[in-house]
Write an enzyme that holds these catalytic residues in place. Structure first.
Site, PDB file in Angstrom:
ATOM      1  N   ASP A  86      37.667  40.082  37.702  1.00 51.44           N
ATOM      2  CA  ASP A  86      37.703  38.751  38.287  1.00 51.44           C
ATOM      3  C   ASP A  86      36.426  38.616  39.103  1.00 51.44           C
ATOM      4  O   ASP A  86      35.717  39.609  39.313  1.00 51.44           O
ATOM      5  CB  ASP A  86      38.948  38.580  39.172  1.00 51.44           C
ATOM      6  CG  ASP A  86      39.190  37.113  39.505  1.00 51.44           C
ATOM      7  OD1 ASP A  86      39.766  36.402  38.670  1.00 51.44           O
ATOM      8  OD2 ASP A  86      38.766  36.680  40.596  1.00 51.44           O
ATOM      9  N   ARG A 103      46.791  35.013  30.248  1.00 51.67           N
ATOM     10  CA  ARG A 103      48.243  34.853  30.099  1.00 51.67           C
ATOM     11  C   ARG A 103      48.694  34.143  28.837  1.00 51.67           C
ATOM     12  O   ARG A 103      49.860  34.215  28.480  1.00 51.67           O
ATOM     13  CB  ARG A 103      48.800  34.120  31.324  1.00 51.67           C
ATOM     14  CG  ARG A 103      48.932  35.025  32.525  1.00 51.67           C
ATOM     15  CD  ARG A 103      49.122  34.218  33.775  1.00 51.67           C
ATOM     16  NE  ARG A 103      47.954  33.375  33.964  1.00 51.67           N
ATOM     17  CZ  ARG A 103      47.744  32.644  35.050  1.00 51.67           C
ATOM     18  NH1 ARG A 103      48.622  32.617  36.010  1.00 51.67           N
ATOM     19  NH2 ARG A 103      46.661  31.913  35.158  1.00 51.67           N
ATOM     20  N   ARG A 134      37.732  33.216  30.123  1.00 49.13           N
ATOM     21  CA  ARG A 134      39.119  33.680  30.306  1.00 49.13           C
ATOM     22  C   ARG A 134      39.818  33.936  28.977  1.00 49.13           C
ATOM     23  O   ARG A 134      41.016  33.662  28.852  1.00 49.13           O
ATOM     24  CB  ARG A 134      39.932  32.665  31.111  1.00 49.13           C
ATOM     25  CG  ARG A 134      39.434  32.464  32.505  1.00 49.13           C
ATOM     26  CD  ARG A 134      40.276  33.243  33.488  1.00 49.13           C
ATOM     27  NE  ARG A 134      39.872  32.913  34.839  1.00 49.13           N
ATOM     28  CZ  ARG A 134      40.656  32.344  35.732  1.00 49.13           C
ATOM     29  NH1 ARG A 134      41.897  32.046  35.435  1.00 49.13           N
ATOM     30  NH2 ARG A 134      40.216  32.098  36.927  1.00 49.13           N
ATOM     31  N   TYR A 185      35.525  31.230  48.740  1.00 52.36           N
ATOM     32  CA  TYR A 185      36.754  32.034  48.807  1.00 52.36           C
ATOM     33  C   TYR A 185      36.816  32.826  50.108  1.00 52.36           C
ATOM     34  O   TYR A 185      37.864  32.924  50.748  1.00 52.36           O
ATOM     35  CB  TYR A 185      36.852  32.973  47.609  1.00 52.36           C
ATOM     36  CG  TYR A 185      37.506  32.293  46.432  1.00 52.36           C
ATOM     37  CD1 TYR A 185      38.887  32.166  46.368  1.00 52.36           C
ATOM     38  CD2 TYR A 185      36.747  31.752  45.421  1.00 52.36           C
ATOM     39  CE1 TYR A 185      39.488  31.508  45.307  1.00 52.36           C
ATOM     40  CE2 TYR A 185      37.340  31.099  44.349  1.00 52.36           C
ATOM     41  CZ  TYR A 185      38.714  30.980  44.306  1.00 52.36           C
ATOM     42  OH  TYR A 185      39.306  30.331  43.269  1.00 52.36           O
ATOM     43  N   ARG A 232      50.431  43.004  31.916  1.00 55.59           N
ATOM     44  CA  ARG A 232      50.561  42.532  33.297  1.00 55.59           C
ATOM     45  C   ARG A 232      52.008  42.560  33.803  1.00 55.59           C
ATOM     46  O   ARG A 232      52.236  42.483  35.010  1.00 55.59           O
ATOM     47  CB  ARG A 232      49.957  41.126  33.409  1.00 55.59           C
ATOM     48  CG  ARG A 232      48.417  41.122  33.364  1.00 55.59           C
ATOM     49  CD  ARG A 232      47.790  41.509  34.692  1.00 55.59           C
ATOM     50  NE  ARG A 232      47.952  40.404  35.645  1.00 55.59           N
ATOM     51  CZ  ARG A 232      48.914  40.274  36.494  1.00 55.59           C
ATOM     52  NH1 ARG A 232      49.823  41.208  36.588  1.00 55.59           N
ATOM     53  NH2 ARG A 232      48.995  39.244  37.281  1.00 55.59           N
TER      54      ARG A 232
HETATM   55  O1  CP3 Z   1      36.723  35.342  31.182  1.00 54.35           O
HETATM   56  C1  CP3 Z   1      37.394  36.394  31.145  1.00 54.35           C
HETATM   57  O2  CP3 Z   1      38.287  36.591  30.282  1.00 54.35           O
HETATM   58  C2  CP3 Z   1      37.060  37.512  32.095  1.00 54.35           C
HETATM   59  C3  CP3 Z   1      37.947  37.692  33.204  1.00 54.35           C
HETATM   60  C4  CP3 Z   1      37.934  36.667  34.311  1.00 54.35           C
HETATM   61  C5  CP3 Z   1      39.101  36.364  35.072  1.00 54.35           C
HETATM   62  N1  CP3 Z   1      38.727  35.510  36.059  1.00 54.35           N
HETATM   63  C6  CP3 Z   1      40.432  36.914  34.848  1.00 54.35           C
HETATM   64  C7  CP3 Z   1      41.582  36.337  35.566  1.00 54.35           C
HETATM   65  C8  CP3 Z   1      36.885  35.933  34.830  1.00 54.35           C
HETATM   66  C9  CP3 Z   1      35.444  35.832  34.365  1.00 54.35           C
HETATM   67  C10 CP3 Z   1      37.404  35.207  35.942  1.00 54.35           C
HETATM   68  C11 CP3 Z   1      36.555  34.342  36.759  1.00 54.35           C
HETATM   69  C12 CP3 Z   1      37.155  33.646  37.908  1.00 54.35           C
HETATM   70  N2  CP3 Z   1      38.189  34.017  38.707  1.00 54.35           N
HETATM   71  C13 CP3 Z   1      36.625  32.452  38.413  1.00 54.35           C
HETATM   72  C14 CP3 Z   1      35.421  31.747  37.875  1.00 54.35           C
HETATM   73  C15 CP3 Z   1      35.691  31.042  36.618  1.00 54.35           C
HETATM   74  C16 CP3 Z   1      36.653  29.957  36.772  1.00 54.35           C
HETATM   75  O3  CP3 Z   1      37.654  29.985  36.038  1.00 54.35           O
HETATM   76  O4  CP3 Z   1      36.392  29.071  37.578  1.00 54.35           O
HETATM   77  C17 CP3 Z   1      37.409  32.090  39.504  1.00 54.35           C
HETATM   78  C18 CP3 Z   1      37.219  30.866  40.373  1.00 54.35           C
HETATM   79  C19 CP3 Z   1      38.382  33.095  39.696  1.00 54.35           C
HETATM   80  C20 CP3 Z   1      39.380  33.177  40.771  1.00 54.35           C
HETATM   81  C21 CP3 Z   1      40.754  33.286  40.256  1.00 54.35           C
HETATM   82  N3  CP3 Z   1      41.259  34.369  39.599  1.00 54.35           N
HETATM   83  C22 CP3 Z   1      41.793  32.335  40.388  1.00 54.35           C
HETATM   84  C23 CP3 Z   1      41.648  30.985  41.059  1.00 54.35           C
HETATM   85  C24 CP3 Z   1      42.921  32.882  39.801  1.00 54.35           C
HETATM   86  C25 CP3 Z   1      44.314  32.314  39.816  1.00 54.35           C
HETATM   87  C26 CP3 Z   1      44.446  31.168  38.895  1.00 54.35           C
HETATM   88  C27 CP3 Z   1      44.987  31.648  37.589  1.00 54.35           C
HETATM   89  O5  CP3 Z   1      44.473  31.236  36.542  1.00 54.35           O
HETATM   90  O6  CP3 Z   1      45.947  32.394  37.647  1.00 54.35           O
HETATM   91  C28 CP3 Z   1      42.561  34.142  39.266  1.00 54.35           C
HETATM   92  C29 CP3 Z   1      43.427  35.061  38.504  1.00 54.35           C
HETATM   93  C30 CP3 Z   1      42.918  35.522  37.179  1.00 54.35           C
HETATM   94  N4  CP3 Z   1      41.653  35.927  36.879  1.00 54.35           N
HETATM   95  C31 CP3 Z   1      43.712  35.684  36.012  1.00 54.35           C
HETATM   96  C32 CP3 Z   1      42.892  36.207  35.018  1.00 54.35           C
HETATM   97  C33 CP3 Z   1      43.269  36.601  33.611  1.00 54.35           C
HETATM   98  C34 CP3 Z   1      45.196  35.408  35.918  1.00 54.35           C
HETATM   99  C35 CP3 Z   1      45.893  36.552  36.553  1.00 54.35           C
HETATM  100  C36 CP3 Z   1      47.287  36.731  36.024  1.00 54.35           C
HETATM  101  O7  CP3 Z   1      48.198  36.143  36.618  1.00 54.35           O
HETATM  102  O8  CP3 Z   1      47.451  37.486  35.066  1.00 54.35           O
END
Ligand code: CP3
Length: 372
Positions: free
Chosen positions: A98, A53, A49, A175, A62
């Protein structure tokens, strides 16, 4: 963005491990060489990640576009992917997307709700729902991400590999069934226990979709692939071996000829990390709950390892952060095949300066160590 778009028009089609335009390719980069357990001048580092943010540049984009809009617009996704590479000096880029979008193509109505996270309006709840899920090719349903990979690969220097990724079948099944995040995954696990045949059909469909998607990302130019099994730790070892392992084996086997290293990442699986590793992957990603020296002694020297700083250590003052980084490096030891990372995604409250300092420090410390 103009440079990115211009680059894409002139970029020849790229195949994994073969980037026709440059002499040295991402296959020679520190990160890819570390994945292959070669001795490298310093330990490569990137952060799960790393685009997100905590970065003002990310928040600015965003503020104008929703998560799904940003993911499906190749120029925007490419720009977000490159932000941390420029700002932090990390050794790899990871494509901005994602793990959940592949579920959309299968027929699930996904949205990212600000404040609460991902939501699926029509989750899988009965066996019949599984049989309604499609398995369309990624080139059709995930085109924005594949185009973003082509743009990023053309814009990145060859020293920086681009990581493509997908969720693992279990994490996506959770999910799909829960319809969102969950503490205990009780709906998903209850379905798994009550409907083993439908569970198997769901997992097989996910393997079909995820394998095709990962292979398409490598064809589009991804230099490394990562499989995120973030919620595997919800299961004990016996259930992992019954309900997850056969499908992960199938997924990793399908990638065996892909020509780029594959990272097998999970969290909460320290108690049965040997079973996780046995599913496949050149690199095993470890969360912060299991010390790397313990992992090394259980897995032997046959795998590279990735990890495993506690992401919350990045919220600590430098003296504590530094002590934790030193501990990770000491436990990783001097065997080749360590990629420094945090043990799970970076948190929004993280300071960009701390991350920059972390990257510099890991580079410095490991360069000194290798000269000794
Ligand atoms: O690593 C990276 O920078 C690549 C992009 C990436 C994102 N999500 C961007 C994201 C990757 C590889 C993920 C993986 C992901 N997404 C996982 C597996 C890894 C982990 O962290 O467990 C999971 C379970 C998700 C599902 C997911 N996506 C959740 C639960 C959430 C909400 C929680 C949160 O942190 O806001 C997201 C949203 C998400 N995915 C964001 C980003 C940058 C935040 C979105 C935003 O509000 O801008």
């Amino acid at each position: 963005m103009e440079t990115l778009q211009a680059a894409s028009h002139h970029a020849p089609p790229v195949r994994p491990g073969q980037h026709a335009t440059s002499r040295s390719t991402a296959a020679d980069s520190l990160m890819v060489r570390a994945c292959r357990r070669e001795v490298v001048p310093h330990t490569p580092i990137w952060l799960m990640r790393q685009a997100g943010r905590y970065m003002p540049e990310y928040r600015a984009i965003r503020a104008r576009q929703s998560m799904l809009e940003a993911i499906s617009d190749p120029a925007v996704a490419a720009e977000i992917t490159l932000q941390p590479v420029d700002a932090l000096g990390v050794d790899a880029a990871i494509i901005f997307s994602d793990i959940l979008p592949p579920l959309i193509g299968m027929g699930l109505e996904l949205d990212f709700v600000s404040g609460t996270g991902p939501r699926i309006a029509n989750p899988v709840r009965v066996p019949h729902d599984v049989d309604m899920l499609g398995t369309p090719p990624a080139e059709q349903t995930l085109r924005g991400t594949l185009d973003a990979i082509r743009l990023v690969r053309a814009a990145l220097p060859s020293s920086k590999p681009l990581i493509g990724f997908a969720g693992a079948p279990f994490t996506l099944a959770c999910y799909a069934i829960e319809g969102g995040g969950s503490q205990r995954y009780e709906t998903a696990k209850a379905f798994m226990y009550a409907e083993p045949a439908a569970w198997s059909r769901l997992m097989r469909r996910l393997v079909t979709v995820l394998s095709d998607y990962l292979l398409a990302q490598a064809r589009a130019g991804a230099d490394v692939l990562q499989v995120f099994d973030s919620w595997a730790g919800a299961l004990g070892p016996h259930d992992y071996n019954r309900f997850v392992r056969p499908y992960n084996v199938k997924l990793f086997n399908s990638l065996s000829g892909v020509g780029v290293p594959v990272i097998n990442f999970s969290t909460g699986t320290g108690a049965y990390i040997d079973d996780v590793a046995a599913c496949g992957g050149d690199v095993v990603g470890i969360d912060w709950r299991t010390p790397l020296d313990a992992v090394r002694s259980r897995l032997g020297a046959t795998r590279a390892i990735m990890g495993n700083l506690d992401p919350i250590a990045l919220l600590a003052p430098w003296r504590e952060l530094k002590a934790q980084v030193d501990d990770v490096l000491r436990r990783a030891g001097s065997n080749p095949g360590h990629i420094f990372n945090i043990g799970h995604g970076i948190l929004p409250a993280t300071s960009v300066d701390n991350v920059r300092r972390l990257v510099e420090y890991v580079h410095e410390q490991t360069a000194i160590a290798s000269k000794e």
